[in-house]
Design a protein around this motif. Structure first.
Motif, PDB file in Angstrom:
ATOM      1  N   GLU A 177       0.692  -1.024   0.130  1.00 44.53           N
ATOM      2  CA  GLU A 177       0.500  -0.315   0.313  1.00 44.53           C
ATOM      3  C   GLU A 177       1.012   1.493   0.228  1.00 44.53           C
ATOM      4  O   GLU A 177       0.637   2.257  -0.646  1.00 44.53           O
ATOM      5  CB  GLU A 177      -0.728  -0.017   1.128  1.00 44.53           C
ATOM      6  CG  GLU A 177      -1.985   0.952   1.406  1.00 44.53           C
ATOM      7  CD  GLU A 177      -2.636   0.929   2.650  1.00 44.53           C
ATOM      8  OE1 GLU A 177      -3.282   1.764   3.059  1.00 44.53           O
ATOM      9  OE2 GLU A 177      -2.886   0.283   2.606  1.00 44.53           O
ATOM     10  N   THR A 178       1.656   1.547   1.302  1.00 43.04           N
ATOM     11  CA  THR A 178       2.699   1.997   1.078  1.00 43.04           C
ATOM     12  C   THR A 178       3.610   2.746  -0.645  1.00 43.04           C
ATOM     13  O   THR A 178       3.620   3.706  -1.004  1.00 43.04           O
ATOM     14  CB  THR A 178       3.784   2.386   2.180  1.00 43.04           C
ATOM     15  OG1 THR A 178       2.696   1.910   3.383  1.00 43.04           O
ATOM     16  CG2 THR A 178       4.971   3.334   1.611  1.00 43.04           C
ATOM     17  N   LEU A 179       3.746   1.533  -1.181  1.00 40.65           N
ATOM     18  CA  LEU A 179       4.329   1.591  -2.151  1.00 40.65           C
ATOM     19  C   LEU A 179       3.743   2.316  -3.779  1.00 40.65           C
ATOM     20  O   LEU A 179       3.759   3.496  -4.785  1.00 40.65           O
ATOM     21  CB  LEU A 179       5.139   0.400  -3.170  1.00 40.65           C
ATOM     22  CG  LEU A 179       6.349  -0.102  -1.788  1.00 40.65           C
ATOM     23  CD1 LEU A 179       6.330  -1.214  -2.591  1.00 40.65           C
ATOM     24  CD2 LEU A 179       7.382   0.430  -2.713  1.00 40.65           C
ATOM     25  N   ILE A 180       2.058   1.686  -3.418  1.00 39.88           N
ATOM     26  CA  ILE A 180       1.078   2.243  -4.308  1.00 39.88           C
ATOM     27  C   ILE A 180       0.950   3.794  -4.431  1.00 39.88           C
ATOM     28  O   ILE A 180       1.021   4.697  -5.177  1.00 39.88           O
ATOM     29  CB  ILE A 180       0.159   1.532  -4.576  1.00 39.88           C
ATOM     30  CG1 ILE A 180       0.319  -0.212  -5.051  1.00 39.88           C
ATOM     31  CG2 ILE A 180      -0.967   1.993  -4.937  1.00 39.88           C
ATOM     32  CD1 ILE A 180      -1.692  -0.977  -4.437  1.00 39.88           C
ATOM     33  N   ALA A 222      -5.478   2.698  -0.673  1.00 39.82           N
ATOM     34  CA  ALA A 222      -4.559   2.974  -1.641  1.00 39.82           C
ATOM     35  C   ALA A 222      -5.157   4.197  -2.814  1.00 39.82           C
ATOM     36  O   ALA A 222      -4.986   4.998  -2.962  1.00 39.82           O
ATOM     37  CB  ALA A 222      -3.667   1.879  -2.417  1.00 39.82           C
ATOM     38  N   TYR A 223      -6.239   3.769  -2.813  1.00 38.21           N
ATOM     39  CA  TYR A 223      -7.052   4.853  -3.508  1.00 38.21           C
ATOM     40  C   TYR A 223      -7.625   5.565  -2.991  1.00 38.21           C
ATOM     41  O   TYR A 223      -7.189   6.964  -3.457  1.00 38.21           O
ATOM     42  CB  TYR A 223      -8.529   4.183  -3.907  1.00 38.21           C
ATOM     43  CG  TYR A 223      -9.549   4.797  -4.859  1.00 38.21           C
ATOM     44  CD1 TYR A 223      -9.370   5.646  -6.264  1.00 38.21           C
ATOM     45  CD2 TYR A 223     -10.553   5.358  -4.609  1.00 38.21           C
ATOM     46  CE1 TYR A 223     -10.236   5.810  -6.889  1.00 38.21           C
ATOM     47  CE2 TYR A 223     -11.341   6.767  -5.098  1.00 38.21           C
ATOM     48  CZ  TYR A 223     -11.451   6.819  -6.351  1.00 38.21           C
ATOM     49  OH  TYR A 223     -11.915   7.706  -7.083  1.00 38.21           O
ATOM     50  N   GLY A 224      -8.212   6.034  -1.795  1.00 40.34           N
ATOM     51  CA  GLY A 224      -8.477   6.925  -1.472  1.00 40.34           C
ATOM     52  C   GLY A 224      -6.807   8.041  -0.614  1.00 40.34           C
ATOM     53  O   GLY A 224      -6.831   9.140  -0.718  1.00 40.34           O
ATOM     54  N   LYS A 225      -5.697   7.329  -0.237  1.00 37.77           N
ATOM     55  CA  LYS A 225      -4.370   8.411  -0.332  1.00 37.77           C
ATOM     56  C   LYS A 225      -4.052   8.755  -0.900  1.00 37.77           C
ATOM     57  O   LYS A 225      -3.523   9.285  -1.203  1.00 37.77           O
ATOM     58  CB  LYS A 225      -3.510   7.120   0.108  1.00 37.77           C
ATOM     59  CG  LYS A 225      -4.467   6.560   1.614  1.00 37.77           C
ATOM     60  CD  LYS A 225      -3.027   5.807   2.757  1.00 37.77           C
ATOM     61  CE  LYS A 225      -4.032   5.327   4.080  1.00 37.77           C
ATOM     62  NZ  LYS A 225      -2.850   4.555   4.517  1.00 37.77           N
TER      63      LYS A 225
END
Length: 373
Positions: free
Chosen positions: A247-250, A282-285
């Motif tokens: 998630e962090t990478l995305i 991840a979409y939201g961030k």
């Protein structure tokens, strides 16, 4: 001549109090004789590594996998005893080549009192070792497709028996070889990028674990990260920590890395509520419209949308416009999400001043009505 470590980046969590690139050639004054020569490039760090507690797995007589005390693969090395020739006189050369667990070149080490030499057996100076090390770290040099005679201004029937003796260095390679050591450069580069590298990549790919993947993704080298994401096992256990890293990478990485991380998730893995939630978080961030669209398309490949994602999607419907709204509504239509709560929220879009948004809402509601009927 003292051993020299170059270009070793700062390390974060993965160090955990250890000096991991003791793995390759260590700190010279602590572990190696002053007459030992070795050079390295960016290492792939790993945790819990202690040279005194390492474990070796042998592949044949000369290739070894070094593992940390916890069993985690650290790096590979291979010992070569070959010949390098000058003036038709050859002397044996002993050298160890090191690779990361992904098959990326890490460095080389010569045994005590061994050295590399040039024409007339003149030893390399430190600057030439450094240059050779940088050349060996470059996978894009053309040596794989070159014949020996092309290195020198020699006839095509020349044999591999001289090093810059019976002809001048070819202009096409003069800037990518150590002067006076053309064949040495050529031979070592082909060792680094030869069959051993392919074997290492294949073997590591067959023993990937969540912990090893985490270590690779948490290290600093982009090439290693891309390598493991492109080979992400479909049946790997997706631990919470591994999901957090992806998630962090995305969200935070550059587009290429984010794209590669998102595509590491396979279609069959999208059955997992945890993976779907990770992608939607991840979409939201994410602030990149292309990455957001990529995530929605990825969720469109799932066999179903989990309840958490459906509930979360409602919070976005009234906030989106343009392509992002189209993507979200298309995702819900694809998964036939026509529950009353979702329909009521989409109906609110009918009063929007933007005719495009009204049209998109109407299309969704028309399909929802047909589905419900």
């Amino acid at each position: 001549m003292p051993f020299k470590i170059r270009n070793i980046p700062a390390v974060s969590r993965v160090l955990r109090g250890c000096l991991p690139f003791v793995l390759l050639l260590c700190i010279s004054s602590c572990f190696l004789s002053k007459r030992t020569i070795g050079y390295s490039v960016d290492p792939m760090f790993t945790s819990n590594y202690s040279k005194e507690e390492n474990r070796l797995t042998s592949f044949g007589d000369s290739l070894f996998l070094v593992k940390a005390s916890d069993g985690l693969p650290v790096h590979y090395f291979q010992q070569y005893n070959t010949g390098v020739c000058f003036d038709n006189k050859c002397r044996p050369l002993s050298i160890s080549i090191y690779w990361s667990v992904t098959g990326r070149y890490l460095g080389f080490e010569l045994p005590k009192e061994e050295f590399l030499s040039k024409t007339d057996h003149e030893p390399f100076v430190p600057e030439e070792y450094e240059f050779l090390n940088s050349l060996l770290a470059n996978p894009d040099l053309p040596f794989a497709d070159m014949e020996y005679h092309e290195l020198m201004d020699q006839p095509s029937d020349a044999v591999e028996s001289v090093d810059a003796v019976s002809g001048a260095t070819s202009a096409m390679v003069s800037n990518i070889v150590v002067k006076g050591a053309v064949y040495t450069t050529y031979k070592l580069w082909n060792i680094v990028y030869g069959p051993t590298k392919d074997f290492i990549a294949g073997h590591t790919g067959s023993i990937l674990t969540p912990q090893l993947i985490e270590e690779i993704l948490m290290a600093n080298n982009q090439e290693d990260k891309v390598w493991v994401l492109e080979r992400f096992p479909e049946n790997i256990e997706m631990t919470d920590s591994l999901l957090d890293i992806i998630e962090t990478l995305i969200v935070q990485a550059d587009f290429h890395m984010a794209y590669t991380a998102a595509h590491a998730i396979k279609g069959s893995q999208l059955r997992s509520d945890g993976i779907q939630n990770m992608l939607f978080n991840a979409y939201g961030k994410s602030n990149d419209p292309s990455i957001k669209s990529l995530i929605i398309n990825k969720l469109g490949q799932a066999p179903f949308l989990c309840t958490e994602v459906i509930n979360s999607s409602r919070n976005y419907i009234e906030k989106l416009n343009g392509n992002e709204l189209v993507d979200m509504l298309n995702l819900l239509k694809k998964h036939n999400v026509t529950d009353k709560q979702t329909v009521l929220i989409v109906e609110k879009l009918l009063s929007n001043e933007n005719i495009f948004i009204v049209n998109q809402a109407q299309k969704f509601l028309n399909q929802a009505q047909l589905s419900n009927q």
